[in-house]
Design an enzyme around this catalytic site. Structure first.
Site, mmCIF file in Angstrom:
data_model
loop_
_atom_site.group_PDB
_atom_site.id
_atom_site.type_symbol
_atom_site.label_atom_id
_atom_site.label_comp_id
_atom_site.label_asym_id
_atom_site.label_seq_id
_atom_site.Cartn_x
_atom_site.Cartn_y
_atom_site.Cartn_z
ATOM 1 C CG ASP A 70 -1.681 1.148 1.633
ATOM 2 O OD1 ASP A 70 -2.115 2.551 0.221
ATOM 3 O OD2 ASP A 70 -3.338 0.829 1.897
ATOM 4 C CG ASN A 97 -1.256 3.884 -13.163
ATOM 5 O OD1 ASN A 97 -1.745 4.103 -14.502
ATOM 6 N ND2 ASN A 97 -0.732 2.595 -12.933
ATOM 7 C CE1 TYR A 161 -8.257 11.202 -10.710
ATOM 8 C CE2 TYR A 161 -9.823 12.428 -11.614
ATOM 9 C CZ TYR A 161 -8.377 11.498 -12.064
ATOM 10 O OH TYR A 161 -7.726 11.135 -12.695
ATOM 11 C CB ALA A 163 -6.995 19.996 -6.664
ATOM 12 C CE LYS A 165 -4.667 10.944 -11.302
ATOM 13 N NZ LYS A 165 -3.505 10.289 -10.871
#
Ligand SMILES: NC(=O)c1ccc[n+]([C@@H]2O[C@H](COP(=O)([O-])OP(=O)(O)OC[C@H]3O[C@@H](n4cnc5c(N)ncnc54)[C@H](OP(=O)(O)O)[C@@H]3O)[C@@H](O)[C@H]2O)c1
Length: 260
Positions: A70, A97, A161, A163, A165
């Protein structure tokens, strides 16, 4: 005889002898990237939480080893880098990724969900890049961060989400400048809606997932969502050891969505 992609005339893979870490390698874009890199000659360490998903990826090419972890846990980034070096003695490429999406309108904002999203999408790739850095420096290697069309385009209802990225894209530019003197290249790929486990992993019911997919396909000028292999091909192009003068760039691969 035709030469397979990412091989030279002698059939030598362009990533031959190189070592890559790919996070989120148990599904979607990460799985396709791990397989494409291995086919192009790289030795790949695939990282993710589910061992069985990683094993299914590794079963597709002997060049892929797995490291279940994790990435939000404190010791994971250092352990991932150590595992790659213990196996092969070097790191040439880090593909950050692994990531998650979250639908969260402003009115429903919860601190725990914001923190969780940023822990995976922003903090984990940062710590992994830091852990891999001494090895990347030695090899004059590369980092490819995976952003999203929504890293530079507003997404109502999923602002955090988007923000997270946007942060990935700016980290890419800052690291590119910071590491350029050492020859380490840093670029980002910003895919549009792509077939993967992302929407189901966000906890959305199947009917909602189907509706979102249909709406997205209609919005995309090329008329469909992308396939993970179509995205992975561009991760390899950014990572290509021959792309020696490319750094600090964010490439959007989204069937033209960004133009609408
Ligand atoms: N698909 C799209 O439409 C789209 C569009 C733009 C950008 N992206 C970005 O592309 C990247 C890949 O996503 P995808 O679409 O391929 O979705 P996906 O199939 O859900 O892949 C995400 C991967 O990340 C891994 N992961 C999640 N949490 C983790 C954690 N805490 N530690 C380690 N690994 C973790 C998952 O494996 P485990 O669950 O086993 O850990 C999974 O294999 C993400 O950064 C995503 O934001 C996707």
């Amino acid at each position: 005889m035709t030469t397979p992609p990412y091989h030279d005339q002698r059939g030598q893979g362009l990533f031959g002898g190189r070592v890559a870490i790919v996070t989120g390698a148990g599904s979607g874009i990460g799985r396709a990237t791990a397989i494409a890199l291995a086919r192009a000659g790289a030795r790949v360490l695939g990282v993710g939480r589910r061992p069985e998903a990683l094993q299914a990826t590794a079963a597709q090419h002997p060049g892929i080893e797995i490291h279940p972890a994790d990435l939000r846990s404190a010791h994971a980034p250092a352990e991932v880098a150590e595992a790659a070096v213990a196996a092969w003695g070097r790191i040439d490429l880090l593909v950050n990724n692994a990531g998650a999406t979250a639908m969260m309108p402003l009115a429903d904002t919860e601190a725990a969900r914001v923190n969780d999203l940023f822990a995976l999408n922003v903090t984990a790739p940062s710590l992994l890049a830091a852990a891999a850095l001494p090895h990347l420096r030695r090899r004059r290697g590369a980092i490819v961060n995976v952003s999203s069309t929504y890293g530079h385009r507003p997404l109502p209802g999923a602002a955090h989400y988007a923000a997270s990225k946007a942060a990935v894209e700016h980290l890419t530019r800052c690291w590119a400048l910071e590491l350029a003197p050492e020859g380490v290249r840093v670029n980002a790929l910003a895919p549009g809606p792509t077939e993967s486990e992302a929407l189901s992993a966000a906890g959305l019911p199947e009917a909602t997932v189907r509706r979102i997919k249909e709406t997205e396909a209609r919005q995309i000028p090329l008329g469909r969502r992308g396939e993970p292999e179509e995205v992975a091909a561009w991760v390899l192009r950014l990572a290509d050891p021959g792309a020696t003068w490319l750094t600090g760039q964010v490439l959007t691969v989204d069937g033209g969505l960004d133009l609408t």
